[in-house]
Motif scaffolding. Structure first.
Motif, PDB file in Angstrom:
ATOM      1  N   ARG A 134       5.039   6.044 -13.143  1.00  0.00           N
ATOM      2  CA  ARG A 134       5.024   5.468 -11.802  1.00  0.00           C
ATOM      3  C   ARG A 134       3.682   4.805 -11.516  1.00  0.00           C
ATOM      4  O   ARG A 134       2.637   5.321 -11.888  1.00  0.00           O
ATOM      5  N   VAL A 135       3.752   3.671 -10.828  1.00  0.00           N
ATOM      6  CA  VAL A 135       2.553   2.966 -10.403  1.00  0.00           C
ATOM      7  C   VAL A 135       2.621   2.834  -8.884  1.00  0.00           C
ATOM      8  O   VAL A 135       3.659   2.484  -8.322  1.00  0.00           O
ATOM      9  N   THR A 136       1.500   3.141  -8.229  1.00  0.00           N
ATOM     10  CA  THR A 136       1.439   3.176  -6.764  1.00  0.00           C
ATOM     11  C   THR A 136       0.371   2.219  -6.263  1.00  0.00           C
ATOM     12  O   THR A 136      -0.748   2.196  -6.777  1.00  0.00           O
TER      13      THR A 136
ATOM     14  N   PRO B 286       0.821  -1.208   0.000  1.00  0.00           N
ATOM     15  CA  PRO B 286       0.000   0.000   0.000  1.00  0.00           C
ATOM     16  C   PRO B 286       0.862   1.267   0.000  1.00  0.00           C
ATOM     17  O   PRO B 286       1.823   1.375   0.780  1.00  0.00           O
ATOM     18  N   ALA B 287       0.552   2.172  -0.907  1.00  0.00           N
ATOM     19  CA  ALA B 287       1.226   3.473  -1.047  1.00  0.00           C
ATOM     20  C   ALA B 287       2.656   3.357  -1.578  1.00  0.00           C
ATOM     21  O   ALA B 287       3.322   4.381  -1.773  1.00  0.00           O
ATOM     22  N   GLU B 288       3.142   2.160  -1.845  1.00  0.00           N
ATOM     23  CA  GLU B 288       4.475   2.004  -2.432  1.00  0.00           C
ATOM     24  C   GLU B 288       4.434   2.393  -3.912  1.00  0.00           C
ATOM     25  O   GLU B 288       3.461   2.098  -4.608  1.00  0.00           O
ATOM     26  N   THR B 289       5.479   3.033  -4.377  1.00  0.00           N
ATOM     27  CA  THR B 289       5.538   3.480  -5.772  1.00  0.00           C
ATOM     28  C   THR B 289       6.712   2.823  -6.487  1.00  0.00           C
ATOM     29  O   THR B 289       7.838   2.811  -5.983  1.00  0.00           O
ATOM     30  N   LEU B 290       6.428   2.279  -7.667  1.00  0.00           N
ATOM     31  CA  LEU B 290       7.454   1.705  -8.530  1.00  0.00           C
ATOM     32  C   LEU B 290       7.362   2.365  -9.901  1.00  0.00           C
ATOM     33  O   LEU B 290       6.309   2.886 -10.271  1.00  0.00           O
TER      34      LEU B 290
ATOM     35  N   GLY C 227      -5.964  -6.657  -6.125  1.00  0.00           N
ATOM     36  CA  GLY C 227      -5.805  -5.391  -5.428  1.00  0.00           C
ATOM     37  C   GLY C 227      -6.117  -4.205  -6.325  1.00  0.00           C
ATOM     38  O   GLY C 227      -6.866  -4.310  -7.301  1.00  0.00           O
ATOM     39  N   SER C 228      -5.530  -3.068  -5.994  1.00  0.00           N
ATOM     40  CA  SER C 228      -5.757  -1.847  -6.770  1.00  0.00           C
ATOM     41  C   SER C 228      -4.476  -1.029  -6.801  1.00  0.00           C
ATOM     42  O   SER C 228      -3.592  -1.178  -5.954  1.00  0.00           O
ATOM     43  N   ALA C 229      -4.374  -0.165  -7.791  1.00  0.00           N
ATOM     44  CA  ALA C 229      -3.187   0.658  -7.961  1.00  0.00           C
ATOM     45  C   ALA C 229      -3.566   1.924  -8.713  1.00  0.00           C
ATOM     46  O   ALA C 229      -4.683   2.067  -9.217  1.00  0.00           O
ATOM     47  N   GLU C 230      -2.620   2.824  -8.801  1.00  0.00           N
ATOM     48  CA  GLU C 230      -2.806   4.040  -9.596  1.00  0.00           C
ATOM     49  C   GLU C 230      -1.589   4.217 -10.483  1.00  0.00           C
ATOM     50  O   GLU C 230      -0.449   4.179 -10.005  1.00  0.00           O
ATOM     51  N   LEU C 231      -1.825   4.349 -11.784  1.00  0.00           N
ATOM     52  CA  LEU C 231      -0.748   4.547 -12.744  1.00  0.00           C
ATOM     53  C   LEU C 231      -0.730   5.992 -13.194  1.00  0.00           C
ATOM     54  O   LEU C 231      -1.765   6.546 -13.575  1.00  0.00           O
ATOM     55  N   GLU C 232       0.438   6.596 -13.158  1.00  0.00           N
ATOM     56  CA  GLU C 232       0.604   7.973 -13.596  1.00  0.00           C
ATOM     57  C   GLU C 232       0.093   8.148 -15.026  1.00  0.00           C
ATOM     58  O   GLU C 232       0.485   7.420 -15.929  1.00  0.00           O
ATOM     59  N   GLY C 233      -0.843   9.055 -15.195  1.00  0.00           N
ATOM     60  CA  GLY C 233      -1.410   9.313 -16.507  1.00  0.00           C
ATOM     61  C   GLY C 233      -2.665   8.526 -16.803  1.00  0.00           C
ATOM     62  O   GLY C 233      -3.412   8.862 -17.722  1.00  0.00           O
ATOM     63  N   ALA C 234      -2.898   7.450 -16.031  1.00  0.00           N
ATOM     64  CA  ALA C 234      -4.077   6.601 -16.258  1.00  0.00           C
ATOM     65  C   ALA C 234      -5.066   6.664 -15.108  1.00  0.00           C
ATOM     66  O   ALA C 234      -6.244   6.352 -15.278  1.00  0.00           O
TER      67      ALA C 234
ATOM     68  N   ALA D  39      -8.366  -0.968 -10.892  1.00  0.00           N
ATOM     69  CA  ALA D  39      -8.898  -1.992  -9.992  1.00  0.00           C
ATOM     70  C   ALA D  39      -8.459  -3.371 -10.469  1.00  0.00           C
ATOM     71  O   ALA D  39      -7.849  -3.524 -11.533  1.00  0.00           O
ATOM     72  N   THR D  40      -8.791  -4.386  -9.682  1.00  0.00           N
ATOM     73  CA  THR D  40      -8.466  -5.761 -10.059  1.00  0.00           C
ATOM     74  C   THR D  40      -9.036  -6.095 -11.439  1.00  0.00           C
ATOM     75  O   THR D  40     -10.213  -5.853 -11.701  1.00  0.00           O
ATOM     76  N   GLY D  41      -8.209  -6.620 -12.306  1.00  0.00           N
ATOM     77  CA  GLY D  41      -8.641  -6.984 -13.656  1.00  0.00           C
ATOM     78  C   GLY D  41      -8.476  -5.889 -14.680  1.00  0.00           C
ATOM     79  O   GLY D  41      -8.628  -6.138 -15.886  1.00  0.00           O
ATOM     80  N   ASP D  42      -8.146  -4.687 -14.253  1.00  0.00           N
ATOM     81  CA  ASP D  42      -7.894  -3.596 -15.194  1.00  0.00           C
ATOM     82  C   ASP D  42      -6.511  -3.750 -15.819  1.00  0.00           C
ATOM     83  O   ASP D  42      -5.582  -4.296 -15.206  1.00  0.00           O
ATOM     84  N   ALA D  43      -6.370  -3.241 -17.037  1.00  0.00           N
ATOM     85  CA  ALA D  43      -5.090  -3.271 -17.738  1.00  0.00           C
ATOM     86  C   ALA D  43      -4.859  -1.949 -18.444  1.00  0.00           C
ATOM     87  O   ALA D  43      -5.815  -1.234 -18.774  1.00  0.00           O
ATOM     88  N   VAL D  44      -3.587  -1.638 -18.658  1.00  0.00           N
ATOM     89  CA  VAL D  44      -3.217  -0.457 -19.444  1.00  0.00           C
ATOM     90  C   VAL D  44      -2.210  -0.893 -20.503  1.00  0.00           C
ATOM     91  O   VAL D  44      -1.205  -1.535 -20.189  1.00  0.00           O
ATOM     92  N   ARG D  45      -2.495  -0.549 -21.758  1.00  0.00           N
ATOM     93  CA  ARG D  45      -1.583  -0.808 -22.866  1.00  0.00           C
ATOM     94  C   ARG D  45      -0.848   0.500 -23.154  1.00  0.00           C
ATOM     95  O   ARG D  45      -1.463   1.479 -23.570  1.00  0.00           O
ATOM     96  N   VAL D  46       0.449   0.515 -22.886  1.00  0.00           N
ATOM     97  CA  VAL D  46       1.235   1.747 -22.996  1.00  0.00           C
ATOM     98  C   VAL D  46       2.144   1.655 -24.221  1.00  0.00           C
ATOM     99  O   VAL D  46       3.009   0.778 -24.302  1.00  0.00           O
TER     100      VAL D  46
END
Length: 253
Positions: A231-233, A187-191, A206-213, A217-224
């Motif tokens: 950064r993803v947190t 939780p709250a860790e950023t990579l 779980g859940s995360a936040e991606l910079e720009g996106a 939530a669980t099952g979500d994907a981002v094609r970059v």
């Protein structure tokens, strides 16, 4: 050129429900077909499967494909025509090279020789397919427990065919332009995600936040496309994230 982020929500995926199987497909698969969603980069399949106890995929063929399986919960019994067999569990990286042709089965580890389940827990796993560098290679199999690497934090290289990863990858794949990484983000860790022409980021749990996106939530994907180390947190409960790094794409010409 700025990165292009294509967010794909969990509920937008193709869905197969067959009683014993509950499967979500990130790309066109089986009877689900969308000519605009056949792959991203070198990734052809990313299936999110839940298999009921006492059931599973009966023996079936594959050819000219690198198949990586990552178990989230439970155990998955693998058997193939090359004589490989065993139980895949969380933290065990597994790759099967179909090559010239292979037969295999995958079943919930509750399966017994009598056909009676020993427990009533489903097995939940992500299976991903990418094309090999060349067709007609000899079929192969490799697995390795990477739980110790995951416990150190940060990204762990689950599988790679990229020359620069020869000293850090968990298992090898026959695709020199691709690597698969995994992280259990606190939780709250950023990579930072990798810098690469194509990156496929999938939130397995779980859940995360991606910079720009934004929030994922669980099952979500981002094609970059043109990833630049965004950064993803980790969210309130953290996240388990799978990240494909790809330096080439399948030609559609």
């Amino acid at each position: 050129m700025a990165s292009l982020l294509d967010i794909r929500r969990a509920n937008e995926r193709f869905h197969t429900r067959a009683g014993w199987l509950d499967s979500h497909h990130s790309f066109s698969f089986s009877r689900h077909w969308d000519p605009k969603n056949t792959h991203f980069g070198l990734l052809l399949v990313s299936n999110d499967d839940v298999v009921a106890p006492g059931t599973g995929f009966e023996t079936h063929p594959h050819q000219d494909m690198e198949i990586i399986t990552w178990v989230l919960d439970g155990g998955l019994v693998h058997q193939d025509s090359e004589g490989h067999n065993g139980v895949i569990y969380p933290g065990l990286a597994q790759r099967m090279s179909a090559g010239t042709g292979i037969l295999h089965s995958e079943k919930n580890d509750s399966w017994t020789l009598t056909g009676q389940p020993e427990h009533d827990d489903p097995v939940h796993f992500i299976q991903m397919w990418t094309i090999p560098d060349e067709s007609g290679i000899r079929p192969g199999y490799e697995q390795l427990d990477i739980n110790d690497e995951l416990a150190l934090g940060g990204w762990a290289t689950l599988a790679s065919g990229m020359p620069g990863h020869s000293n850090q990858r968990a298992i090898g794949i026959r695709q020199k332009h691709a690597a698969l990484h995994v992280a259990r983000i606190r939780p709250a860790e950023t990579l930072e995600i990798v810098t690469a022409p194509f990156v496929h980021l999938f939130v397995a749990r779980g859940s995360a936040e991606l910079e720009g996106a934004g929030a994922l939530a669980t099952g979500d994907a981002v094609r970059v496309t043109g990833a630049e180390g965004q950064r993803v947190t980790g969210g309130p409960d953290g996240a388990e994230v799978l990240m494909w790094e790809m330096n080439a794409a399948i030609s559609t010409a």
